[in-house]
Design a protein around this motif. Structure first.
Motif, mmCIF file in Angstrom:
data_model
loop_
_atom_site.group_PDB
_atom_site.id
_atom_site.type_symbol
_atom_site.label_atom_id
_atom_site.label_comp_id
_atom_site.label_asym_id
_atom_site.label_seq_id
_atom_site.Cartn_x
_atom_site.Cartn_y
_atom_site.Cartn_z
ATOM 1 N N PHE A 28 -57.696 7.323 -143.500
ATOM 2 C CA PHE A 28 -56.989 8.136 -144.495
ATOM 3 C C PHE A 28 -58.006 8.619 -145.523
ATOM 4 C CE2 PHE A 28 -53.966 5.240 -142.675
ATOM 5 C CZ PHE A 28 -52.766 5.927 -142.604
ATOM 6 N N THR A 29 -57.952 9.884 -145.861
ATOM 7 C CA THR A 29 -58.878 10.436 -146.848
ATOM 8 C C THR A 29 -58.107 11.179 -147.925
ATOM 9 O OG1 THR A 29 -59.175 12.464 -145.537
ATOM 10 C CG2 THR A 29 -60.769 10.684 -145.190
ATOM 11 N N CYS A 30 -58.649 11.149 -149.137
ATOM 12 C CA CYS A 30 -58.046 11.881 -150.243
ATOM 13 C C CYS A 30 -59.082 12.057 -151.339
ATOM 14 C CB CYS A 30 -56.822 11.141 -150.798
ATOM 15 S SG CYS A 30 -57.246 9.692 -151.798
ATOM 16 N N VAL A 31 -58.698 12.768 -152.373
ATOM 17 C CA VAL A 31 -59.507 12.865 -153.581
ATOM 18 C C VAL A 31 -58.757 12.105 -154.661
ATOM 19 C CG1 VAL A 31 -60.520 14.372 -155.321
ATOM 20 C CG2 VAL A 31 -60.515 15.070 -152.916
ATOM 21 N N GLU A 32 -59.315 10.985 -155.086
ATOM 22 C CA GLU A 32 -58.673 10.090 -156.042
ATOM 23 C C GLU A 32 -59.375 10.232 -157.381
ATOM 24 O OE1 GLU A 32 -56.229 6.594 -157.173
ATOM 25 O OE2 GLU A 32 -56.111 8.112 -155.608
ATOM 26 N N GLY A 33 -58.688 10.833 -158.369
ATOM 27 C CA GLY A 33 -59.293 11.008 -159.684
ATOM 28 C C GLY A 33 -60.542 11.863 -159.641
ATOM 29 N N GLY A 34 -60.529 12.882 -158.766
ATOM 30 C CA GLY A 34 -61.682 13.769 -158.642
ATOM 31 C C GLY A 34 -62.791 13.212 -157.773
ATOM 32 N N MET A 35 -62.563 12.061 -157.111
ATOM 33 C CA MET A 35 -63.598 11.417 -156.307
ATOM 34 C C MET A 35 -63.088 11.215 -154.878
ATOM 35 S SD MET A 35 -65.544 7.898 -157.300
ATOM 36 C CE MET A 35 -66.003 8.689 -158.856
ATOM 37 N N PRO A 36 -63.843 11.661 -153.858
ATOM 38 C CA PRO A 36 -63.421 11.446 -152.467
ATOM 39 C C PRO A 36 -63.277 9.963 -152.159
ATOM 40 C CG PRO A 36 -65.198 13.059 -152.577
ATOM 41 C CD PRO A 36 -65.097 12.436 -153.941
ATOM 42 N N LEU A 37 -62.172 9.599 -151.509
ATOM 43 C CA LEU A 37 -61.891 8.215 -151.155
ATOM 44 C C LEU A 37 -61.488 8.153 -149.691
ATOM 45 C CD1 LEU A 37 -61.343 5.230 -152.052
ATOM 46 C CD2 LEU A 37 -59.007 5.953 -152.567
ATOM 47 N N THR A 38 -62.046 7.173 -148.975
ATOM 48 C CA THR A 38 -61.726 6.966 -147.566
ATOM 49 C C THR A 38 -61.155 5.566 -147.388
ATOM 50 O OG1 THR A 38 -63.520 8.422 -146.840
ATOM 51 C CG2 THR A 38 -62.659 6.875 -145.221
ATOM 52 N N VAL A 39 -60.031 5.485 -146.700
ATOM 53 C CA VAL A 39 -59.415 4.193 -146.396
ATOM 54 C C VAL A 39 -59.332 4.053 -144.879
ATOM 55 C CG1 VAL A 39 -57.408 2.696 -146.663
ATOM 56 C CG2 VAL A 39 -58.064 4.255 -148.522
ATOM 57 N N LYS A 40 -59.977 3.017 -144.344
ATOM 58 C CA LYS A 40 -59.963 2.761 -142.911
ATOM 59 C C LYS A 40 -59.071 1.564 -142.624
ATOM 60 C CE LYS A 40 -64.745 4.383 -142.395
ATOM 61 N NZ LYS A 40 -66.119 4.038 -141.916
ATOM 62 N N VAL A 41 -58.174 1.733 -141.668
ATOM 63 C CA VAL A 41 -57.308 0.647 -141.218
ATOM 64 C C VAL A 41 -57.567 0.502 -139.718
ATOM 65 C CG1 VAL A 41 -54.956 -0.255 -141.102
ATOM 66 C CG2 VAL A 41 -55.603 1.321 -142.954
ATOM 67 N N VAL A 42 -58.369 -0.486 -139.348
ATOM 68 C CA VAL A 42 -58.843 -0.568 -137.965
ATOM 69 C C VAL A 42 -58.739 -1.985 -137.417
ATOM 70 C CG1 VAL A 42 -60.439 1.362 -138.250
ATOM 71 C CG2 VAL A 42 -61.248 -0.971 -138.668
ATOM 72 N N GLN A 43 -58.596 -2.051 -136.106
ATOM 73 C CA GLN A 43 -58.728 -3.325 -135.409
ATOM 74 C C GLN A 43 -60.133 -3.383 -134.824
ATOM 75 O OE1 GLN A 43 -56.469 -4.218 -131.720
ATOM 76 N NE2 GLN A 43 -55.870 -6.111 -132.740
ATOM 77 N N ILE A 44 -60.810 -4.509 -135.021
ATOM 78 C CA ILE A 44 -62.170 -4.667 -134.511
ATOM 79 C C ILE A 44 -62.113 -5.416 -133.186
ATOM 80 C CG2 ILE A 44 -64.454 -5.635 -134.942
ATOM 81 C CD1 ILE A 44 -63.970 -5.321 -137.897
ATOM 82 N N ASN A 45 -62.692 -4.800 -132.165
ATOM 83 C CA ASN A 45 -62.746 -5.398 -130.839
ATOM 84 C C ASN A 45 -64.189 -5.734 -130.487
ATOM 85 O OD1 ASN A 45 -59.844 -4.763 -129.656
ATOM 86 N ND2 ASN A 45 -60.528 -2.946 -130.756
ATOM 87 N N LYS A 46 -64.427 -6.943 -130.045
ATOM 88 C CA LYS A 46 -65.764 -7.305 -129.585
ATOM 89 C C LYS A 46 -65.932 -6.841 -128.143
ATOM 90 C CE LYS A 46 -64.383 -11.989 -128.206
ATOM 91 N NZ LYS A 46 -64.636 -13.438 -128.391
ATOM 92 N N LEU A 47 -67.171 -6.589 -127.762
ATOM 93 C CA LEU A 47 -67.475 -6.149 -126.405
ATOM 94 C C LEU A 47 -68.174 -7.273 -125.656
ATOM 95 C CD1 LEU A 47 -68.740 -2.502 -127.086
ATOM 96 C CD2 LEU A 47 -66.458 -3.248 -126.428
ATOM 97 N N GLU A 48 -67.607 -7.662 -124.522
ATOM 98 C CA GLU A 48 -68.249 -8.677 -123.700
ATOM 99 C C GLU A 48 -69.564 -8.144 -123.140
ATOM 100 O OE1 GLU A 48 -67.091 -11.594 -123.711
ATOM 101 O OE2 GLU A 48 -65.109 -11.225 -124.561
ATOM 102 N N ASP A 49 -69.579 -6.833 -122.866
ATOM 103 C CA ASP A 49 -70.802 -6.133 -122.458
ATOM 104 C C ASP A 49 -71.069 -5.109 -123.548
ATOM 105 O OD1 ASP A 49 -72.649 -4.265 -121.449
ATOM 106 O OD2 ASP A 49 -71.942 -4.456 -119.405
ATOM 107 N N ASP A 50 -72.232 -5.211 -124.211
ATOM 108 C CA ASP A 50 -72.491 -4.424 -125.418
ATOM 109 C C ASP A 50 -72.355 -2.921 -125.241
ATOM 110 O OD1 ASP A 50 -73.078 -6.537 -127.271
ATOM 111 O OD2 ASP A 50 -74.940 -6.871 -126.169
#
Length: 212
Positions: free
Chosen positions: A127-149
């Motif tokens: 999610f992105t917006c301009v908060e009080g004149g300042m760009p703000l990014t909010v990430k809501v993610v699930q982190i998955n590990k890789l058995e093979d990199d």
């Protein structure tokens, strides 16, 4: 190569509350959202003949669709800012140097003496917006590990049932204090604070974000 100052706060939210968080973020009209899928590889070089060790992050954005499938973003993260007054800042402050690399980035940096420390696949919404004149990014993610990199098909949740929430504002040496204050005010919004606690992250080198 670009150098920026990044201010950030992190938190963890349980899976059953993720959709509610999405709904509340969408309820603030200023936010725009896009799906995101990022393959991240952390690589580290080791001290050699007086040259200190170094750590880089290779980021390949799979969604939104990148202009070139072979292009990687190369990031080098500075240490979190410390010193007088830092404890009063609501967010972590660190420098980030960023550039791009085409082709087989893993093979290139391996030839330069780097080795893979961990690899993960982050998938969710940004999610992105301009908060009080300042760009703000909010990430809501699930982190998955890789058995093979390097094989995305081997991805499994790092901590099943938990998602990471990260709010980021990029700033300059003149504006980082204001950016931290803005992130603090954002984290204190009742509609947000009732679902997730966003604070300064404490990440040891070479480790993925903590998920509890």
């Amino acid at each position: 190569m670009d150098a920026v100052i990044e201010c950030s706060v992190h938190g963890v939210i349980t899976e059953q509350n993720v959709e509610q968080l999405h709904t509340r973020l969408r309820g603030w009209r200023e936010f725009e959202e896009v799906p995101t899928t990022v393959h991240e590889i952390c690589m580290r070089s080791f001290p050699f003949e007086g040259v200190p060790s170094s750590e880089i992050r290779l980021l390949q954005y799979l969604e939104p669709k990148p202009e070139s499938e072979s292009e990687w973003i190369v990031q080098q993260h500075g240490a979190p800012q410390r010193g007088p007054g830092t404890e009063k800042l609501r967010a972590m402050v660190r420098g980030i140097t960023e550039s791009s690399c085409k082709g087989d980035a893993v093979a290139f940096f391996s030839a330069m003496g780097f080795s893979i420390q961990f690899s993960c696949l982050k998938k969710g919404l940004v999610f992105t917006c301009v908060e009080g004149g300042m760009p703000l990014t909010v990430k809501v993610v699930q982190i998955n590990k890789l058995e093979d990199d390097t094989n995305l098909a081997t991805a499994v949740p790092l901590s099943p049932g938990n998602w990471v929430v990260e709010a980021i504002a990029r700033a300059t040496t003149e504006t980082y204090a204001a950016a931290c204050a803005r992130l603090g005010a954002f984290a204190d919004r009742p509609a947000l604070a009732s679902l997730v606690t966003l604070t300064k992250p404490h990440l040891p080198p070479g480790r993925p974000p903590p998920v509890v």
